[in-house]
Design an enzyme around this catalytic site. Sequence first.
Site, PDB file in Angstrom:
ATOM      1  N   GLU A 253      71.123  -3.867  33.846  1.00  0.00           N
ATOM      2  CA  GLU A 253      70.700  -2.472  33.893  1.00  0.00           C
ATOM      3  C   GLU A 253      69.801  -2.145  32.694  1.00  0.00           C
ATOM      4  OE1 GLU A 253      75.173  -2.478  35.075  1.00  0.00           O
ATOM      5  OE2 GLU A 253      73.809  -3.685  33.873  1.00  0.00           O
TER       6      GLU A 253
ATOM      7  N   HIS B 238      72.153  -6.591  29.205  1.00  0.00           N
ATOM      8  CA  HIS B 238      72.647  -6.440  30.566  1.00  0.00           C
ATOM      9  C   HIS B 238      71.516  -6.166  31.552  1.00  0.00           C
ATOM     10  CE1 HIS B 238      77.058  -5.472  29.295  1.00  0.00           C
ATOM     11  NE2 HIS B 238      76.601  -6.621  28.801  1.00  0.00           N
TER      12      HIS B 238
END
Length: 149
Positions: free
Chosen positions: A80, A78
Amino acid sequence: MNRISWDDYFMEITKVVSKRSTCRRQVGAVITIDNKIKTTGYNGPPKGLKHCSELGGCLRQQQNIPSGTRQEICRAVHAEQNAIIQAAESGIKIDKATIYVNTFPCSICARMIINAGISRIVYLSDYNDELSRELLEESNIELVKYQEK
């Protein structure tokens, strides 16, 4: 002269960063400290591995897995996570940082954000993951739903 706010500025940058993603849900992340960009990340496969588009499409989509569930089925790292990993690889401290994301973090990313010491999340759109919201609210990280202008 009307200047845009820091939140406007960094949220616009997340949109540009997300364009590097080959995932059907393009997500970008920008980590800042004192209004300075420390790292960025977007969602995509681990280094050197094939993108879903090269393997016949998104496995989650093919299996009709509802959004916000079974994140472990996703091939991608992801946005993040990539931004946090980039900081760690570069020796950049992100304690008390702000992370800007165009989608609310999933519960896996929420745990990483909490442990990384990030203190503020500015996000554009919601994501259906109740555990994530619970964890982040319990952690006292400031959650800011960005309002597009």
